[in-house]
Write an enzyme that holds these catalytic residues in place. Structure first.
Site, PDB file in Angstrom:
ATOM      1  N   ASP A  31       0.964  -1.205   0.008  1.00  0.00           N
ATOM      2  CA  ASP A  31      -0.107   0.083  -0.060  1.00  0.00           C
ATOM      3  C   ASP A  31       0.738   1.305   0.020  1.00  0.00           C
ATOM      4  OD1 ASP A  31      -3.363   0.332   1.099  1.00  0.00           O
ATOM      5  OD2 ASP A  31      -2.038   2.034   0.852  1.00  0.00           O
ATOM      6  N   THR A 117     -15.594  -2.425 -10.945  1.00  0.00           N
ATOM      7  CA  THR A 117     -16.760  -1.607 -10.539  1.00  0.00           C
ATOM      8  C   THR A 117     -18.099  -1.504 -11.347  1.00  0.00           C
ATOM      9  OG1 THR A 117     -17.306   0.578 -10.093  1.00  0.00           O
ATOM     10  CG2 THR A 117     -15.784   0.226 -11.566  1.00  0.00           C
ATOM     11  N   TYR A 141     -12.462   7.094 -14.489  1.00  0.00           N
ATOM     12  CA  TYR A 141     -12.514   6.203 -13.213  1.00  0.00           C
ATOM     13  C   TYR A 141     -13.071   4.873 -14.073  1.00  0.00           C
ATOM     14  CZ  TYR A 141     -13.877   3.167  -9.393  1.00  0.00           C
ATOM     15  OH  TYR A 141     -13.835   2.083  -8.668  1.00  0.00           O
ATOM     16  N   LYS A 145     -11.030   1.311 -15.134  1.00  0.00           N
ATOM     17  CA  LYS A 145     -11.261  -0.034 -14.519  1.00  0.00           C
ATOM     18  C   LYS A 145     -11.521  -0.864 -16.000  1.00  0.00           C
ATOM     19  CE  LYS A 145     -10.895   0.090 -10.143  1.00  0.00           C
ATOM     20  NZ  LYS A 145     -10.464  -0.811  -8.987  1.00  0.00           N
ATOM     21  N   ASN A 170     -22.608  -0.950  -4.599  1.00  0.00           N
ATOM     22  CA  ASN A 170     -22.464  -0.312  -3.555  1.00  0.00           C
ATOM     23  C   ASN A 170     -21.840  -0.937  -2.281  1.00  0.00           C
ATOM     24  OD1 ASN A 170     -23.800   1.386  -5.324  1.00  0.00           O
ATOM     25  ND2 ASN A 170     -23.683   2.985  -3.894  1.00  0.00           N
ATOM     26  N   HIS A 189     -18.877   8.845   0.595  1.00  0.00           N
ATOM     27  CA  HIS A 189     -20.283   7.729   0.302  1.00  0.00           C
ATOM     28  C   HIS A 189     -21.343   7.924   1.477  1.00  0.00           C
ATOM     29  CE1 HIS A 189     -16.572   5.859  -1.349  1.00  0.00           C
ATOM     30  NE2 HIS A 189     -17.339   5.813  -2.176  1.00  0.00           N
ATOM     31  N   GLY A 284     -23.667  12.910 -12.927  1.00  0.00           N
ATOM     32  CA  GLY A 284     -23.201  11.559 -13.306  1.00  0.00           C
ATOM     33  C   GLY A 284     -23.945  10.618 -12.499  1.00  0.00           C
TER      34      GLY A 284
HETATM   35  N1  UDP Z   1     -25.852  10.545  -1.702  1.00  0.00           N
HETATM   36  C1  UDP Z   1     -26.598  11.381  -1.198  1.00  0.00           C
HETATM   37  N2  UDP Z   1     -25.965  12.343  -0.101  1.00  0.00           N
HETATM   38  C2  UDP Z   1     -24.481  12.355   0.089  1.00  0.00           C
HETATM   39  C3  UDP Z   1     -23.777  11.113  -0.538  1.00  0.00           C
HETATM   40  C4  UDP Z   1     -24.314  10.254  -1.654  1.00  0.00           C
HETATM   41  O1  UDP Z   1     -27.954  11.755  -1.479  1.00  0.00           O
HETATM   42  O2  UDP Z   1     -24.120  13.035   0.962  1.00  0.00           O
HETATM   43  C5  UDP Z   1     -26.394   9.823  -2.867  1.00  0.00           C
HETATM   44  C6  UDP Z   1     -26.026   9.584  -4.073  1.00  0.00           C
HETATM   45  O3  UDP Z   1     -26.009  10.602  -5.156  1.00  0.00           O
HETATM   46  C7  UDP Z   1     -26.138   8.100  -4.716  1.00  0.00           C
HETATM   47  C8  UDP Z   1     -26.276   7.511  -3.431  1.00  0.00           C
HETATM   48  O4  UDP Z   1     -26.293   8.275  -2.364  1.00  0.00           O
HETATM   49  O5  UDP Z   1     -27.197   8.315  -5.232  1.00  0.00           O
HETATM   50  C9  UDP Z   1     -25.000   6.463  -3.333  1.00  0.00           C
HETATM   51  O6  UDP Z   1     -23.767   7.594  -3.325  1.00  0.00           O
HETATM   52  P1  UDP Z   1     -22.415   6.969  -3.022  1.00  0.00           P
HETATM   53  O7  UDP Z   1     -21.566   8.211  -3.180  1.00  0.00           O
HETATM   54  O8  UDP Z   1     -22.447   6.106  -1.651  1.00  0.00           O
HETATM   55  O9  UDP Z   1     -22.147   5.736  -4.044  1.00  0.00           O
HETATM   56  P2  UDP Z   1     -22.120   5.712  -5.630  1.00  0.00           P
HETATM   57  O10 UDP Z   1     -23.586   5.148  -5.989  1.00  0.00           O
HETATM   58  O11 UDP Z   1     -21.828   7.013  -6.172  1.00  0.00           O
HETATM   59  O12 UDP Z   1     -21.185   4.759  -5.920  1.00  0.00           O
END
Ligand code: UDP
Length: 329
Positions: A31, A117, A141, A145, A170, A189, A284
């Site tokens: 790491d 992913t 990203y 991948k 997720n 997240h 996105g």
């Molecule tokens: N999300 C949200 N508020 C936050 C963080 C995330 O509403 O402060 C939403 C985000 O738009 C997505 C979902 O939660 O629809 C999961 O987001 P995360 O970033 O955990 O994972 P991703 O789906 O982007 O891999």
């Protein structure tokens, strides 16, 4: 069996090391500690600090350790950052894979399990997503991948290096011992942000849009417990050991939860109010992402057992309560 775990000081890598050791494997962690944490490095694992792109360093580890297989987690993994700085993603992810595969070829290591992913699929209306759908990433990203998967595919054709690529949806939860968990700086997240709000470290959580074409208007995602995810990596190693062919598998729980449902579930688990407000959409974000994990179940024999959202959030909550400042003392 001795397994090299790249990124073993990160969230998912540290859980992989804990489970591998518990099951009797020997582990070697690499790491560069850019996003990993020293306190997440398992005391029973060999550990080398260094960069996956440093060929001399990687070769020296392979020569010393004579590993049998690799589980490759080390990568940059923020969608938004990758749009702003794509070259960082091509260097760390794509060039990192180049160095790793060159070294594996040179040192006759012929098995790799790879952390891929759902971002490889891109924006799509298809529910659930199966592995045979066209990959059309929407970010550097996701593209990095996908390129890494293709590099492994051609290295199988030419040199017989076998791979299993696992496309994560997720990932959430933590080891029930409460000693390792999610600690990203900055945190982006959903589950950790909800739980930091429950702890009072954030005043409120912003829901990124409630005008999506879903029942409650918020985005739906497929959350899988990190320990179920790691089980699939061990099954993938066993599959490769038995002579399985290189392949790609989705890993999700095949159930969708909306952002509002996740906040409600966390209110239930924590007993806290967790103030939330509706904010604007995040660029996105597709409305719905749900995996079909039938292939992993059929071919690898994967059987995720921690699919109850209260368990995923409950295990993450234990970690956040135990280490409210993450790996900082
Ligand atoms: N999300 C949200 N508020 C936050 C963080 C995330 O509403 O402060 C939403 C985000 O738009 C997505 C979902 O939660 O629809 C999961 O987001 P995360 O970033 O955990 O994972 P991703 O789906 O982007 O891999």
């Amino acid at each position: 069996m001795k397994v090299l775990v790249t990124g073993g000081a990160g969230y998912i890598g540290s859980h992989a090391v804990a489970v591998l050791l518990q099951k009797g494997y020997e582990t070697v962690i690499i790491d560069n500690m850019m996003t990993g944490h020293l306190a997440a490095v398992h005391k029973d694992s060999v550990f080398y600090e260094g960069n996956i792109c440093d060929a001399e360093f990687i070769e020296s580890v392979f020569e010393k350790e004579k590993v049998d297989a690799v589980i490759h987690f080390a990568a940059s993994s923020l969608v938004g950052e990758s749009v702003k700085d794509p070259l960082k993603y091509f260097r760390n992810n794509v060039y990192g894979m180049q160095v790793l595969l060159e070294t594996m070829y040179k040192e006759n290591v012929e098995k790799i399990v790879f952390s891929s992913t759902a971002a490889t699929y891109g924006d799509t209306d298809i529910v659930p997503l199966t592995e045979n759908l066209p990959a059309n990433p929407e970010s550097p990203y996701g593209d990095s991948k996908l390129i890494m998967e293709k590099m492994m595919k051609w290295c199988d054709v030419a040199y017989g290096i076998k791979f299993v690529s696992l496309r994560y949806f997720n990932v959430g939860g933590a080891h029930p011992n409460g000693n390792i968990g999610e600690d990203h700086r900055p945190e982006t997240h959903l589950i950790p942000i909800i739980l930091q709000t429950a702890l009072g470290q954030r005043e409120q959580i912003s829901i990124f849009g409630d005008d999506y074409p879903t029942e409650d208007g918020t985005c739906i995602r497929d959350y899988v417990h990190v320990l179920d995810l790691i089980d699939a990596h061990l099954l993938a190693l066993a599959y490769l050991n038995k002579g399985g062919q290189s392949d790609i598998f989705n890993l999700g729980s095949s159930q969708g939860f909306s952002v509002k449902e996740m906040i409600d579930a966390a209110r239930h688990v924590t007993g806290k109010e967790i103030p939330a407000q509706i904010g604007t959409r995040r660029a996105g974000d597709p409305a719905v992402l749900i995996a079909s994990s039938s292939k992993a179940k059929e071919v690898l024999g994967w059987n995720p057992t921690r699919t109850d959202m209260k368990e995923i959030i409950g295990d993450a909550w234990r970690w956040h309560q135990h280490r409210p400042n993450g790996y900082d003392e």
